[in-house]
Design an enzyme around this catalytic site. Structure first.
Site: not given
Length: 420
Positions: A75, A78, A152, A253, A280, A300, A351, A377
């Site tokens: 897969c 990961c 999963c 999130q 944001f 936003e 963000d 992120c």
């Protein structure tokens, strides 16, 4: 480096790269070897562009563990199920430190806040139809082939247990030449599924069949190519007590637990600020929590998520005792909030998407806002934006990595800036 068989090399892995592949230093240059760990002796088959295929582990690292998923290695989802938790957390923190160091930023990085298995409430699945039926799952590593997922350990049980039902759902809407993408979100009311890449503009019979199947597996909502075909219950999420019904495909999130940590860190950073600007803002990840003690301007660029937040605030805000919140739709990449608009602001939260907030941070750097809290992120774009703020007179006082992307190289973080 030692020669092995033809087109094979025996090498030692020196470190883990930023994408989670082992890095072997050889006389011929670097090789990036997936599924290896620092200190391991391995046998590889060199490929092109510095990549290599792992043939055999000759001497495993002490940090190597058995992968918890039967699909690991096949897969494409990961990279790092084979590394022990402490070593994994240390590696993720080093990625944040490396991004900051590359921009000349020195700041203590706190220990990683870990993510638990089976906690992701969002999943991006792929589906295709063959003569044998529907294959649903994830793309195989470095491939355009869809692998049927039997389990999963990343996602919440509500999604993992629905894989066969989702295959049944999309079957009539798939052609044998195409591939569909399913954005699946676990909400308070059940699964919210948005499909793209299937048959376009379903006609009456197909539309009715898809809606019937959505009802039979008790979906909260089914959206097909941006068209809501069925909504038995409006799917909602809770943001610090505020129940919001996001539009199809809206950003959330990845985990509820990680979101709670981010909210706590943001509130700690803001402190007793009376007037806060939430940039944001999306559907309101931080807005309601902030509004419990501060007046908030939520900005936003996407109109639909902000409208969902505004609607929830109007309906529930008075009953929750929230302070005033103003919602403004504005493209912060093209029209960032100017320093002159922040004269009476005590704190700013930003963000942004992975691209960061370069234009907005240039404006923030020129402002006199006492506190800025950045949520990101992407450590690389965060470090770039942090450099802008620091050059404008801010001090980066705290950085906390938060793992919402278990067994992957991705990492969330919160940084606190104070005007010096």
């Amino acid at each position: 480096m030692q020669p092995a068989g033809q087109n094979e090399l025996d090498v030692v892995i020196a470190s883990l790269g930023h994408l989670g592949d082992g890095v072997a230093e050889t006389d011929s240059g670097q090789y990036f070897v997936p599924f290896t760990l620092a200190g391991e002796s391995v046998r590889i088959h060199p490929l092109t562009d510095g990549r290599a295929e792992l043939l055999e582990i000759l001497k495993p690292a002490a940090s190597r563990v058995a992968a918890p998923c039967r699909h690991f290695g096949v897969c494409g989802g990961c990279n790092l199920q084979h590394i022990e938790a402490t070593a994994y957390a240390e590696w993720k923190c080093r990625q944040v430190v490396a991004a900051l160091t590359a921009r000349g930023i020195e700041c203590d990085v706190e220990p990683l806040v870990p993510a638990a298995p089976r906690s992701r409430r969002r999943a991006g699945l792929a589906a295709t139809r063959t003569k044998k039926g529907v294959t649903i799952g994830y793309y195989m590593r470095a491939s355009h082939t869809i692998m049927a997922a039997q389990e999963c350990p990343l996602v919440v049980p509500e999604i993992e247990n629905a894989l066969e039902k989702l295959a049944f759902l999309v079957e009539p809407g798939l052609s044998r030449k195409g591939r569909a993408s399913l954005a699946v979100t676990a909400t308070q009311e059940g699964l919210d599924v948005a499909v793209s890449g299937g048959k376009e503009a379903p006609d009456g019979p197909l539309r009715a069949e898809l809606a019937k199947r959505a009802a039979s597996i008790d979906l909260a909502r089914l959206t097909w190519e941006s068209d809501i075909l069925a909504e038995r219950r409006a799917p909602t999420v809770m943001f610090s007590g505020l129940r919001v019904a996001p539009p199809p495909g809206a950003f959330l999130q990845a985990t509820a637990e990680g979101e709670a940590v981010l909210v706590r860190l943001v509130l700690d950073g803001v402190g007793d600020a009376k007037r806060v600007v939430d940039l944001f803002a999306g559907c309101g990840t931080f807005t309601a929590a902030l509004a419990k003690r501060s007046s908030v301007l939520a900005v936003e660029g996407e109109a639909k998520p902000l409208a969902a937040l505004d609607r929830a605030l109007r309906q529930q805000g008075p009953g929750l005792g929230l302070k005033p919140v103003e919602c403004v739709t504005r493209d912060l990449f093209r029209r960032p909030v100017h320093a002159s608009e922040l004269l009476k602001t005590d704190a700013v939260i930003f963000d942004p998407p992975r691209a960061g907030a370069a234009a907005q941070c240039e404006m923030l750097a020129k402002s006199g806002v006492p506190t800025v809290v950045g949520v990101s992120c992407n450590p690389a774009t965060f470090a770039r934006d942090a450099r802008t703020l620091i050059d404008g007179g801010y001090a980066l006082t705290r950085v906390t990595p938060v793992d919402q992307f278990l067994w992957s190289p991705h990492i969330e973080l919160v940084g606190i800036f104070r005007k010096e």
